[in-house]
Motif scaffolding. Structure first.
Motif, short mmCIF file in Angstrom:
data_model
loop_
_atom_site.label_atom_id
_atom_site.label_comp_id
_atom_site.label_asym_id
_atom_site.label_seq_id
_atom_site.Cartn_x
_atom_site.Cartn_y
_atom_site.Cartn_z
N ARG A 1 -16.94 34.64 6.07
CA ARG A 1 -15.90 34.56 5.58
C ARG A 1 -15.53 35.47 4.29
O ARG A 1 -16.41 35.17 3.69
N SER A 2 -14.43 35.73 3.87
CA SER A 2 -14.41 36.88 3.04
C SER A 2 -14.15 35.86 2.12
O SER A 2 -14.57 36.32 0.74
N GLU A 3 -13.68 34.76 2.11
CA GLU A 3 -13.59 34.05 0.83
C GLU A 3 -15.73 33.40 0.11
O GLU A 3 -15.68 33.37 -0.89
N THR A 4 -16.53 33.09 1.66
CA THR A 4 -18.06 33.12 1.30
C THR A 4 -17.59 33.56 0.19
O THR A 4 -19.08 33.44 -1.00
N GLU B 1 -20.41 31.21 10.71
CA GLU B 1 -19.16 31.93 11.63
C GLU B 1 -19.18 31.21 9.54
O GLU B 1 -17.90 32.47 8.67
N ASN B 2 -19.09 30.65 8.96
CA ASN B 2 -18.99 29.98 7.30
C ASN B 2 -19.18 31.29 6.26
O ASN B 2 -18.46 32.06 5.65
N ASN C 1 -28.49 23.79 -4.06
CA ASN C 1 -27.41 23.24 -3.21
C ASN C 1 -27.59 23.14 -1.24
O ASN C 1 -28.30 24.11 -1.42
N ILE C 2 -27.34 22.28 -1.41
CA ILE C 2 -27.75 21.59 0.15
C ILE C 2 -26.89 21.66 0.71
O ILE C 2 -25.98 20.91 0.06
N ILE C 3 -26.22 22.07 1.50
CA ILE C 3 -25.03 22.57 2.49
C ILE C 3 -24.73 22.05 3.84
O ILE C 3 -26.51 22.38 4.46
N GLU C 4 -24.38 20.84 3.81
CA GLU C 4 -24.81 20.70 5.67
C GLU C 4 -23.29 20.91 6.68
O GLU C 4 -22.20 21.75 6.42
N PHE C 5 -23.91 21.46 7.72
CA PHE C 5 -23.14 22.30 8.54
C PHE C 5 -22.85 21.35 10.25
O PHE C 5 -24.13 20.95 10.11
N LEU D 1 -16.50 25.97 6.64
CA LEU D 1 -16.77 24.83 7.22
C LEU D 1 -17.47 23.81 7.27
O LEU D 1 -18.32 22.94 7.92
N VAL D 2 -17.56 23.51 6.18
CA VAL D 2 -18.56 22.66 5.45
C VAL D 2 -18.48 21.09 5.30
O VAL D 2 -17.75 20.90 4.93
#
Length: 110
Positions: free
Chosen positions: A79-82, A75-76, A63-67, A45-46
């Protein structure tokens, strides 16, 4: 484009940024891991991500992550992938990361 000031906490939830600070001497492997995740189109959901190096502190990166919202970020995170990505990152880092969870109060473009 300038968005006006935010008048309430509810309005602040219209954007969310997470900053993850970490140290590593294995930056090439970290970059490759990030590129692998992006290439798999598995970024969840990034909305946008920015990877930076601290000029004043060697081997320190952010790391600058925007949602879209805090809820999207959480929610992100679930996630199992996260979780798998985070576990691989920890193997490459010199210690645990520091997280900053920030509600967007104002944004602008020049």
């Amino acid at each position: 484009m300038l968005r006006g000031p935010i008048d309430s906490q509810e309005d602040a939830m219209s954007g969310f940024v997470q900053i993850i600070e970490f140290t590593t001497t294995r930056i090439d492997e970290v970059k490759a891991l990030g590129e692998e995740m992006r290439a798999s189109s598995n970024t969840g959901l990034v909305v946008r991500g920015t990877f930076t190096a601290d000029r004043d502190r060697p081997n320190t990166y952010l790391n600058i992550i925007e949602f879209d919202s805090y809820d999207s970020a959480m929610e992100n995170s679930n996630r199992s992938e996260t979780s798998e990505f985070a576990a691989k990152m920890m193997e490459l880092c010199d210690g645990p990361p520091t997280f900053r969870n920030l509600d967007v109060m104002d944004t602008w473009d020049s």
